[in-house]
Design a protein around this motif. Structure first.
Motif, PDB file in Angstrom:
ATOM      1  N   ASN A 161       0.826  -1.207   0.000  1.00 33.58           N
ATOM      2  CA  ASN A 161       0.000   0.000   0.000  1.00 33.58           C
ATOM      3  C   ASN A 161       0.861   1.257   0.000  1.00 33.58           C
ATOM      4  OD1 ASN A 161      -2.488  -1.096  -0.114  1.00 33.58           O
ATOM      5  ND2 ASN A 161      -3.020  -0.779   2.044  1.00 33.58           N
TER       6      ASN A 161
ATOM      7  N   LYS B  32       2.150   1.694  -3.352  1.00 34.70           N
ATOM      8  CA  LYS B  32       1.058   1.959  -4.295  1.00 34.70           C
ATOM      9  C   LYS B  32       0.560   3.400  -4.189  1.00 34.70           C
ATOM     10  CE  LYS B  32      -2.809  -0.556  -3.823  1.00 34.70           C
ATOM     11  NZ  LYS B  32      -3.720  -1.709  -3.813  1.00 34.70           N
TER      12      LYS B  32
ATOM     13  N   ASP C 154       5.209   6.430   4.753  1.00 37.67           N
ATOM     14  CA  ASP C 154       5.474   6.810   3.362  1.00 37.67           C
ATOM     15  C   ASP C 154       5.321   8.308   3.184  1.00 37.67           C
ATOM     16  OD1 ASP C 154       2.704   7.527   2.453  1.00 37.67           O
ATOM     17  OD2 ASP C 154       2.320   5.414   2.947  1.00 37.67           O
TER      18      ASP C 154
ATOM     19  N   GLY D  31      -1.203  10.410   1.140  1.00 34.57           N
ATOM     20  CA  GLY D  31      -1.871  10.606   2.419  1.00 34.57           C
ATOM     21  C   GLY D  31      -3.358  10.283   2.319  1.00 34.57           C
ATOM     22  N   ILE D  32      -4.007  10.327   3.485  1.00 34.70           N
ATOM     23  CA  ILE D  32      -5.441   9.974   3.534  1.00 34.70           C
ATOM     24  C   ILE D  32      -6.209  11.177   4.078  1.00 34.70           C
ATOM     25  CG2 ILE D  32      -7.137   8.385   4.577  1.00 34.70           C
ATOM     26  CD1 ILE D  32      -4.693   6.400   4.866  1.00 34.70           C
TER      27      ILE D  32
ATOM     28  N   ARG E  94     -12.439   2.778   0.030  1.00 33.52           N
ATOM     29  CA  ARG E  94     -11.296   3.288  -0.716  1.00 33.52           C
ATOM     30  C   ARG E  94     -11.429   4.797  -0.782  1.00 33.52           C
ATOM     31  NH1 ARG E  94      -9.358   1.204  -6.031  1.00 33.52           N
ATOM     32  NH2 ARG E  94      -7.415   1.635  -4.963  1.00 33.52           N
ATOM     33  N   VAL E  95     -10.330   5.515  -0.666  1.00 35.54           N
ATOM     34  CA  VAL E  95     -10.380   6.971  -0.813  1.00 35.54           C
ATOM     35  C   VAL E  95     -10.732   7.249  -2.284  1.00 35.54           C
ATOM     36  CG1 VAL E  95      -9.023   9.106  -0.690  1.00 35.54           C
ATOM     37  CG2 VAL E  95      -8.693   7.292   1.028  1.00 35.54           C
TER      38      VAL E  95
ATOM     39  N   HIS F  85      -8.153   8.141  -4.719  1.00 35.92           N
ATOM     40  CA  HIS F  85      -7.103   7.131  -4.976  1.00 35.92           C
ATOM     41  C   HIS F  85      -7.509   6.123  -6.035  1.00 35.92           C
ATOM     42  CE1 HIS F  85      -5.275   7.741  -0.680  1.00 35.92           C
ATOM     43  NE2 HIS F  85      -5.142   8.801  -1.466  1.00 35.92           N
TER      44      HIS F  85
ATOM     45  N   GLY G  58      -7.344  -1.595  -6.747  1.00 37.87           N
ATOM     46  CA  GLY G  58      -7.449  -2.188  -5.405  1.00 37.87           C
ATOM     47  C   GLY G  58      -8.859  -2.635  -5.131  1.00 37.87           C
ATOM     48  N   THR G  59      -9.006  -3.383  -4.036  1.00 35.59           N
ATOM     49  CA  THR G  59     -10.335  -3.896  -3.705  1.00 35.59           C
ATOM     50  C   THR G  59     -10.904  -3.235  -2.452  1.00 35.59           C
ATOM     51  OG1 THR G  59      -9.247  -5.606  -2.439  1.00 35.59           O
ATOM     52  CG2 THR G  59      -9.964  -6.198  -4.661  1.00 35.59           C
ATOM     53  N   GLY G  60     -10.060  -2.519  -1.721  1.00 32.42           N
ATOM     54  CA  GLY G  60     -10.524  -1.954  -0.445  1.00 32.42           C
ATOM     55  C   GLY G  60     -10.640  -3.032   0.622  1.00 32.42           C
TER      56      GLY G  60
ATOM     57  N   GLY H 230      -7.650  -4.997   1.610  1.00 32.33           N
ATOM     58  CA  GLY H 230      -6.333  -5.264   2.222  1.00 32.33           C
ATOM     59  C   GLY H 230      -6.251  -4.832   3.677  1.00 32.33           C
ATOM     60  N   LEU H 231      -6.653  -3.595   3.952  1.00 32.25           N
ATOM     61  CA  LEU H 231      -6.502  -3.092   5.324  1.00 32.25           C
ATOM     62  C   LEU H 231      -7.478  -3.773   6.283  1.00 32.25           C
ATOM     63  CD1 LEU H 231      -5.790   0.743   4.939  1.00 32.25           C
ATOM     64  CD2 LEU H 231      -4.214  -1.093   5.575  1.00 32.25           C
TER      65      LEU H 231
ATOM     66  N   SER I 252       1.529   8.853   4.949  1.00 33.23           N
ATOM     67  CA  SER I 252       0.803   8.107   5.984  1.00 33.23           C
ATOM     68  C   SER I 252       1.773   7.288   6.801  1.00 33.23           C
ATOM     69  CB  SER I 252      -0.197   7.145   5.345  1.00 33.23           C
ATOM     70  OG  SER I 252      -0.967   7.809   4.384  1.00 33.23           O
TER      71      SER I 252
ATOM     72  N   PHE J 177       1.457   3.773   9.128  1.00 32.08           N
ATOM     73  CA  PHE J 177       0.687   2.679   9.730  1.00 32.08           C
ATOM     74  C   PHE J 177       1.549   2.035  10.806  1.00 32.08           C
ATOM     75  CE2 PHE J 177      -1.614   3.327   5.867  1.00 32.08           C
ATOM     76  CZ  PHE J 177      -2.926   2.969   6.159  1.00 32.08           C
TER      77      PHE J 177
HETATM   78  P1  ADP Z   1      -6.870  -1.275  -1.663  1.00 30.79           P
HETATM   79  O1  ADP Z   1      -6.948  -2.585  -2.335  1.00 30.79           O
HETATM   80  O2  ADP Z   1      -7.818  -0.287  -2.212  1.00 30.79           O
HETATM   81  O3  ADP Z   1      -5.482  -0.739  -1.575  1.00 30.79           O
HETATM   82  P2  ADP Z   1      -6.811  -1.365   1.241  1.00 30.79           P
HETATM   83  O4  ADP Z   1      -7.825  -1.928   2.159  1.00 30.79           O
HETATM   84  O5  ADP Z   1      -5.435  -1.875   1.329  1.00 30.79           O
HETATM   85  O6  ADP Z   1      -7.438  -1.537  -0.195  1.00 30.79           O
HETATM   86  O7  ADP Z   1      -6.800   0.195   1.488  1.00 30.79           O
HETATM   87  C1  ADP Z   1      -8.003   0.887   1.596  1.00 30.79           C
HETATM   88  C2  ADP Z   1      -7.823   2.316   1.138  1.00 30.79           C
HETATM   89  O8  ADP Z   1      -7.021   3.027   2.088  1.00 30.79           O
HETATM   90  C3  ADP Z   1      -7.092   2.446  -0.159  1.00 30.79           C
HETATM   91  O9  ADP Z   1      -7.942   2.330  -1.271  1.00 30.79           O
HETATM   92  C4  ADP Z   1      -6.496   3.837  -0.059  1.00 30.79           C
HETATM   93  O10 ADP Z   1      -7.451   4.792  -0.428  1.00 30.79           O
HETATM   94  C5  ADP Z   1      -6.205   3.967   1.433  1.00 30.79           C
HETATM   95  N1  ADP Z   1      -4.803   3.662   1.765  1.00 30.79           N
HETATM   96  C6  ADP Z   1      -4.304   2.492   2.217  1.00 30.79           C
HETATM   97  N2  ADP Z   1      -2.980   2.588   2.456  1.00 30.79           N
HETATM   98  C7  ADP Z   1      -2.617   3.834   2.132  1.00 30.79           C
HETATM   99  C8  ADP Z   1      -1.406   4.574   2.164  1.00 30.79           C
HETATM  100  N3  ADP Z   1      -0.256   4.024   2.574  1.00 30.79           N
HETATM  101  N4  ADP Z   1      -1.423   5.871   1.771  1.00 30.79           N
HETATM  102  C9  ADP Z   1      -2.583   6.444   1.378  1.00 30.79           C
HETATM  103  N5  ADP Z   1      -3.773   5.808   1.330  1.00 30.79           N
HETATM  104  C10 ADP Z   1      -3.798   4.528   1.709  1.00 30.79           C
END
Ligand code: ADP
Length: 512
Positions: free
Chosen positions: A391, A394, A419, A423-424, A438-439, A442, A448-450, A452-453, A477, A479
């Motif tokens: 992420n 990405k 990173d 940013g978010i 998902r933002v 972004h 992406g699938t939204g 991962g996190l 950001s 984490f």
């Molecule tokens: P995705 O497959 O969309 O990356 P995630 O669940 O990993 O799904 O992330 C959800 C959303 O959080 C992402 O679509 C993105 O908008 C935001 N995000 C995740 N990691 C980062 C990051 N390091 N910097 C900025 N935005 C992030």
């Protein structure tokens, strides 16, 4: 009072019922001096009014159906003092109920029209039923069972149906032809037997008690009647509470179901969108390579593009597989072993290094210079690390920076992925760990699938850890995941249990 209302049939009918009923009450009051003994009349009147406290109102779509013991008590007055006395008692009961406000449909307190109509209606019905009662009593032999029972049953049926007929007329006049009297009658028919039973049994038993035992008889018979009515009321209110509770549960489940359907729709939309573009590129490059194999000499980056697209697809599929593994209740299936976390970290870092290089992102790592033993699922640890670092790469533009640090503190491994990316936005921060979130800005920057996190968080928490994020839009950001680690290096066995995934026998060890 508005004069034009006198032209409305509904209002005229209301006035007729009100004044006709009051007329019958007046008849009863005029007869009062002849009532003998007056004390019994007054006692029954007081008990009738008192028993209104036990009235049960059951709401139906068009009205509230009341089950009143007060009317049964009033009926007992017919054989003793005549229908006029019963009409007085019916009016008094209506007045008592008016002051008590039982149930939502009796919220007519302070409104004279329903009071007048109800008092009039009950007085008319009880008076007419009373007249029939007396004539039946005269005709039938009082020494037979039929002679004793039939007048009460007929009176109860008549009273109930007369009341209902008058209610039907006023509803019809007020709401117009859309109300079908027959349909309404059928819909409310279920209540008739209960009401008739209360009236016939209650009225008959009380009248008998007074005839045989006088004032004492009333008091003794009144208690079980009123207590049964109270028990019925309690039962109905309990049932209503239960039904309300069921309705809330159904509403909640429907909400959850709708949410799940929306999630599924969103998921399918994401899948079709995000899997389609890498697939299209792969098929496009593959067709070109098939047709012009020599092109690979001129454009070697095509292979990189195919590999990159394949990687994106693998990531998406992995996320879906992980989501599948997460059970509906959020539980995670795990295969825990003790192993050195640094070895897993190194492996993941090797894999993501290529992605960082392809975007000229400077990937720095610190804290891997010592072993960190952890009792966990190796695959899960890999997913956590991989998701966070992927992420970060990405969502960071080319030439940016990603820093991964591993520190230990109080038996906790603190894993930080920082990173210098997009940013978010603050409004998205509380939701980034939600499934499918998902933002918006972004979406066009990276596939992406939204998921991962959401998966990462579930895996961290399944290992009694915690994950959080801080971010500033446009700056980057950070984490931070905290995971419990073992305080000491465990005893290492050579035939260590091997978790699924890549082979790392030299690091995998059993729990001491
Ligand atoms: P995705 O497959 O969309 O990356 P995630 O669940 O990993 O799904 O992330 C959800 C959303 O959080 C992402 O679509 C993105 O908008 C935001 N995000 C995740 N990691 C980062 C990051 N390091 N910097 C900025 N935005 C992030």
């Amino acid at each position: 009072m508005n004069k034009t209302r006198f032209h409305q049939p509904y209002f005229l009918y209301l006035l007729v019922i009100t004044f006709a009923g009051l007329g019958l009450v007046v008849v009863g009051l005029i007869q009062f001096p002849q009532f003998n003994p007056k004390s019994v009349f007054l006692l029954i009147l007081a008990l009738a009014a008192f028993s209104e406290l036990t009235t049960t109102i059951i709401n139906t779509p068009d009205r509230g159906i009341g089950f009143e013991v007060g009317t049964a008590v009033s009926l007992a007055l017919i054989p003793l003092f005549g229908p006029g006395a019963a009409a007085v008692a019916a009016a008094v009961c209506t007045l008592a109920l008016w002051f008590m406000k039982i149930g939502s449909r009796t919220s007519w307190r302070g409104n004279w029209e329903p009071l007048g109509f109800n008092a009039g209606m009950h007085s008319i019905a009880i008076y007419l039923a009373g007249v029939v009662f007396l004539s039946l009593q005269q005709r039938l032999d009082a020494n037979t069972l039929i002679g004793q029972m039939l007048p009460w049953i007929v009176t109860a049926v008549l009273y109930d149906q007369l009341n209902f007929a008058m209610v039907l007329v006023i509803i019809r006049l007020k709401q117009g032809p859309k109300v079908s009297p027959m349909v309404m009658w059928k819909e409310n028919l279920w209540a008739a037997p209960i009401n008739i039973m209360i009236l016939a049994v209650g009225g008959g038993a009380l009248a008998l008690a007074v005839e045989r035992f006088g004032a004492t008889g009333i008091t003794i018979f009144f208690m079980p009647i009123v207590l049964s009515a109270y028990a019925f009321r309690l039962y109905v209110s309990q049932m209503k509470a239960h039904m309300d509770n069921l309705e809330t549960i159904v509403a909640q489940r429907t909400d959850e179901l709708q949410k799940a359907m929306q999630e599924k729709d969103a998921f399918l939309a994401v899948l079709t969108h995000d899997m389609k573009s890498p697939l299209t590129s792969i098929s496009m490059y593959a067709s070109m390579l098939k047709e012009f194999p020599q092109i690979i000499q001129q454009k070697p980056h095509m292979i990189d593009a195919v590999l990159h697209n394949q990687e994106t697809l693998t990531n998406i599929v992995n996320n879906i597989l992980d989501l599948e593994k997460l059970k509906a209740d959020g539980q995670v299936t795990m295969e825990k072993v003790v192993f050195d976390f640094t070895s897993v970290a190194e492996r993941v870092l090797n894999m993501v290094q290529v992605q960082a290089e392809s975007k000229s992102i400077e990937l720095t790592v610190s804290g891997l210079d010592r072993r960190i033993f952890i009792h966990a699922d190796q695959n899960h640890m890999e997913r956590i690390l991989n998701n966070l670092i992927t992420n970060a790469i990405k969502y960071t533009p080319a030439n940016g920076r990603v820093a991964v640090t591993f520190t230990t503190q109080d038996h906790l491994l603190i894993l930080q992925v920082q990173d210098s990316g997009f940013g978010i936005p603050a409004e998205d921060l509380p939701y980034v760990f939600d499934r499918f979130h998902r933002v918006v800005s972004h979406r066009k920057l990276a596939a992406g699938t939204g998921l991962g996190l959401a998966i990462t968080k579930a895996l961290v928490e399944a290992h009694d850890g915690h994950i959080e994020v801080t971010s500033t839009e446009g700056q980057g950001s950070c984490f931070t995941a905290r995971l419990p680690v073992l305080p000491h290096a465990p005893y290492i066995q050579t035939n260590a249990s091997k978790p699924s995934g890549q082979k790392r026998p030299q690091h995998a060890v059993n729990a001491a």
